[in-house]
Motif scaffolding. Structure first.
Motif, PDB file in Angstrom:
ATOM      1  N   PHE A  53       0.830  -1.209   0.000  1.00 51.40           N
ATOM      2  CA  PHE A  53       0.000   0.000   0.000  1.00 51.40           C
ATOM      3  C   PHE A  53       0.863   1.256   0.000  1.00 51.40           C
ATOM      4  O   PHE A  53       0.508   2.262  -0.621  1.00 51.40           O
ATOM      5  N   ASN A  54       1.987   1.195   0.695  1.00 51.13           N
ATOM      6  CA  ASN A  54       2.894   2.347   0.740  1.00 51.13           C
ATOM      7  C   ASN A  54       3.878   2.370  -0.425  1.00 51.13           C
ATOM      8  O   ASN A  54       4.797   3.190  -0.450  1.00 51.13           O
ATOM      9  N   ASN A  55       3.659   1.476  -1.392  1.00 55.31           N
ATOM     10  CA  ASN A  55       4.475   1.438  -2.611  1.00 55.31           C
ATOM     11  C   ASN A  55       5.963   1.270  -2.316  1.00 55.31           C
ATOM     12  O   ASN A  55       6.812   1.894  -2.965  1.00 55.31           O
ATOM     13  N   ALA A  56       6.272   0.476  -1.316  1.00 58.47           N
ATOM     14  CA  ALA A  56       7.661   0.111  -1.019  1.00 58.47           C
ATOM     15  C   ALA A  56       7.830  -1.360  -1.371  1.00 58.47           C
ATOM     16  O   ALA A  56       6.964  -2.174  -1.059  1.00 58.47           O
ATOM     17  N   GLY A  57       8.930  -1.724  -2.000  1.00 60.52           N
ATOM     18  CA  GLY A  57       9.068  -3.066  -2.553  1.00 60.52           C
ATOM     19  C   GLY A  57       9.687  -4.107  -1.643  1.00 60.52           C
ATOM     20  O   GLY A  57      10.187  -5.118  -2.135  1.00 60.52           O
ATOM     21  N   THR A  71       3.520  -2.782 -10.653  1.00 55.95           N
ATOM     22  CA  THR A  71       4.570  -2.585  -9.659  1.00 55.95           C
ATOM     23  C   THR A  71       5.641  -1.613 -10.130  1.00 55.95           C
ATOM     24  O   THR A  71       6.376  -1.038  -9.312  1.00 55.95           O
ATOM     25  N   SER A  72       5.743  -1.410 -11.456  1.00 52.33           N
ATOM     26  CA  SER A  72       6.723  -0.460 -11.978  1.00 52.33           C
ATOM     27  C   SER A  72       6.352   0.981 -11.636  1.00 52.33           C
ATOM     28  O   SER A  72       7.200   1.870 -11.730  1.00 52.33           O
ATOM     29  N   ALA A 122      -0.097 -13.637 -18.209  1.00 57.54           N
ATOM     30  CA  ALA A 122      -0.931 -12.448 -17.998  1.00 57.54           C
ATOM     31  C   ALA A 122      -0.718 -11.875 -16.598  1.00 57.54           C
ATOM     32  O   ALA A 122      -0.578 -10.659 -16.425  1.00 57.54           O
ATOM     33  N   LEU A 123      -0.695 -12.742 -15.586  1.00 59.57           N
ATOM     34  CA  LEU A 123      -0.494 -12.286 -14.205  1.00 59.57           C
ATOM     35  C   LEU A 123       0.877 -11.638 -14.035  1.00 59.57           C
ATOM     36  O   LEU A 123       1.012 -10.605 -13.377  1.00 59.57           O
ATOM     37  N   VAL A 171      -4.328  -9.074  -5.198  1.00 57.16           N
ATOM     38  CA  VAL A 171      -4.422  -8.333  -3.934  1.00 57.16           C
ATOM     39  C   VAL A 171      -3.272  -7.337  -3.819  1.00 57.16           C
ATOM     40  O   VAL A 171      -3.484  -6.165  -3.465  1.00 57.16           O
ATOM     41  N   ILE A 172      -2.061  -7.793  -4.107  1.00 58.45           N
ATOM     42  CA  ILE A 172      -0.894  -6.909  -4.021  1.00 58.45           C
ATOM     43  C   ILE A 172      -1.013  -5.747  -5.009  1.00 58.45           C
ATOM     44  O   ILE A 172      -0.757  -4.588  -4.667  1.00 58.45           O
ATOM     45  N   THR A 173      -1.398  -6.046  -6.248  1.00 57.19           N
ATOM     46  CA  THR A 173      -1.512  -4.977  -7.247  1.00 57.19           C
ATOM     47  C   THR A 173      -2.646  -4.010  -6.909  1.00 57.19           C
ATOM     48  O   THR A 173      -2.524  -2.802  -7.135  1.00 57.19           O
ATOM     49  N   ALA A 174      -3.756  -4.514  -6.376  1.00 58.21           N
ATOM     50  CA  ALA A 174      -4.853  -3.630  -5.959  1.00 58.21           C
ATOM     51  C   ALA A 174      -4.387  -2.700  -4.846  1.00 58.21           C
ATOM     52  O   ALA A 174      -4.710  -1.496  -4.833  1.00 58.21           O
TER      53      ALA A 174
END
Length: 455
Positions: A183-187, A285-286, A276-277, A207-210
């Motif tokens: 959610f905080n866009n940290a990898g 994620t990019s 596709a996934l 879930v992660i991408t959402a």
């Protein structure tokens, strides 16, 4: 002038002595706050209880900076190098850095019933991207409630899904960690090789991408949607960001899939649904998140270039993402389109865009480009490594994406320190630039126009 400088310094010292306050601008205070968090995180990660075999002060500083700036670049593997205590410190730094220490400070002050001083009001306005003091409390609480709610929902889903393969406590712990970092866009990830083991797992990937999209789209957009709920009633900015996010994610998804379809080292040997996934995950994620389900080092150079463009653009304003931001990118595209069509106004959804906004967008583009150029120049001087890997790492640091071609652990201490400065500048630089543009004094002097050739 020689006499004035000491006098000015003495007067400043007297003023600080009398008031006990530094007369600093909001960006300076924000930068100091982030730096304080980084130093605190460095100390905590340096403790013997934070790591399994001990890590150097440089690595502790790098990881703390990466966490506070919600980047996700790693000089050591979090799942291997850190104990549970160290991982919790890392997760906490990500949460504080993502939502912003100012949001937490404002919420705390409100809960304690304290009135905000004018200095604190200016600081909160700058951090929360607001123009009205009356909106500070509402925005701060909205940011806090939205964030916690989304993270809890994502953590719950991941816990129930991962419980099939891990003990309940382990599933809960890892789900909370990944809900916060996504959610905080940290990898950061607690699994080896990021999320590679979930390459064909639809629940984990979706879930992660959402979570990444919700964190990166911007709190003002989420707030506008929750209040109005109808497309026709939404603000122009909200419509632009939603459409821009969809367009960038879908375009990245299609292009990456098409470019990597026949690559035996990435997608070629996978069934179509896993392809596709993987392509969808890589596209989303990019946009400054940094998780991966593919080996980035094996991507075609064309795919790598697309990913660097997505990293450079980033997410929405007032979000956990960085980059130049979607709004900036769309404004620049609209300005170019208007020029080509010989239109004097830049129009979005039948609303004209001010020249100040266009100039600010151009300034952000040039500032981030200059930062990347400088970073690449320094690293190519310090290291004998492939140029595209250095460029990728620098773009990832400046855009606080955290995606890596496995270069960061190989870098010298000097180069890693350069990356920490780039992460810090990438997170706070645009804020400082916007503040300087917003507070500059307007000159009343007007000069005659001159002919000047460009292009």
């Amino acid at each position: 002038m020689r006499n004035w400088l000491p006098l000015h310094g003495y007067q400043s010292y007297q003023r600080i002595q009398r008031t006990g306050l530094f007369r600093a601008s909001p960006p300076v205070i924000l930068a100091a706050g982030f730096l304080g968090l980084i130093l605190m995180g460095t100390l905590l990660l340096s403790l013997p209880m934070a790591s399994r075999n001990g890590i150097s002060a440089t690595n502790a500083f790098f990881m703390a900076t990466s966490a506070v700036t919600v980047t996700g670049l790693t000089s050591v593997e979090p799942a291997i190098a850190f104990t549970h205590f160290g991982q919790i410190v890392l997760m906490t730094l990500v949460q504080l850095g993502g939502l912003g220490f100012v949001t937490f400070a404002v919420v705390s002050a409100i809960m304690l019933g304290k009135k905000m001083s004018l200095t604190h009001q200016a600081l909160a306005l700058e951090a929360l991207n607001q123009t009205s003091v009356s909106k500070i409390q509402k925005t701060a609480f909205s940011v806090f409630k939205l964030s916690i709610t989304i993270e809890l929902i994502m953590a719950t889903i991941l816990t129930l899904w991962w419980w099939r393969d891990y003990p309940l406590i382990t599933a809960i712990y890892r789900a909370i960690f990944h809900a916060i970092t996504s959610f905080n866009n940290a990898g950061f990830s607690l699994f080896p090789n990021s999320l590679n083991q979930f390459l064909g797992d639809p629940v984990t990937v979706l879930v992660i991408t959402a979570s990444i999209i919700l964190g990166g789209i911007g709190f003002s957009v989420l707030g506008d949607i929750s209040q109005k709920k109808r497309w026709s009633s939404l603000l122009t900015y909200t419509k632009v960001i939603i459409m821009g996010t969809l367009a960038l994610n879908l375009t990245g998804f299609v292009v990456i899939w098409a470019l990597e379809f026949n690559n035996p080292h990435t997608l070629a040997n996978l069934p179509w649904h896993s392809q596709a996934l993987a392509a969808w995950m890589q596209s989303v994620t990019s946009r400054t998140a940094g998780f991966v389900t593919l080996d980035i080092t094996q991507l075609h150079d064309s795919s790598t270039l697309i990913i660097m463009l997505l990293m450079f653009i980033g997410g929405g304003s007032l979000s956990t993402a960085s980059g130049i931001k979607i709004g900036t990118f769309i404004i620049l595209l609209a300005a170019v389109y208007s020029y080509i069509r010989h239109r004097k106004e830049v129009v979005l959804f039948k609303r004209s865009v001010s020249s100040d906004t266009i100039q600010k967008s151009l300034a952000l583009l040039l500032a981030n480009s200059a930062l990347i150029f400088l970073g690449v120049l320094i690293l190519t001087t310090l290291e004998e490594l492939p140029f595209i890997s250095i460029l990728f790492e620098v773009v990832s640091a400046v855009s606080t994406t955290g995606m890596s071609r496995d270069l960061t652990p190989q870098l010298s201490t000097a180069s890693q320190l350069v990356l920490t400065l780039l992460m810090f500048a990438g997170r706070l630089g645009p804020l400082t630039l916007i503040y300087s543009l917003a507070t500059q004094q307007r000159s009343r002097v007007r000069y005659p126009e001159t002919e000047f050739q460009v292009g």
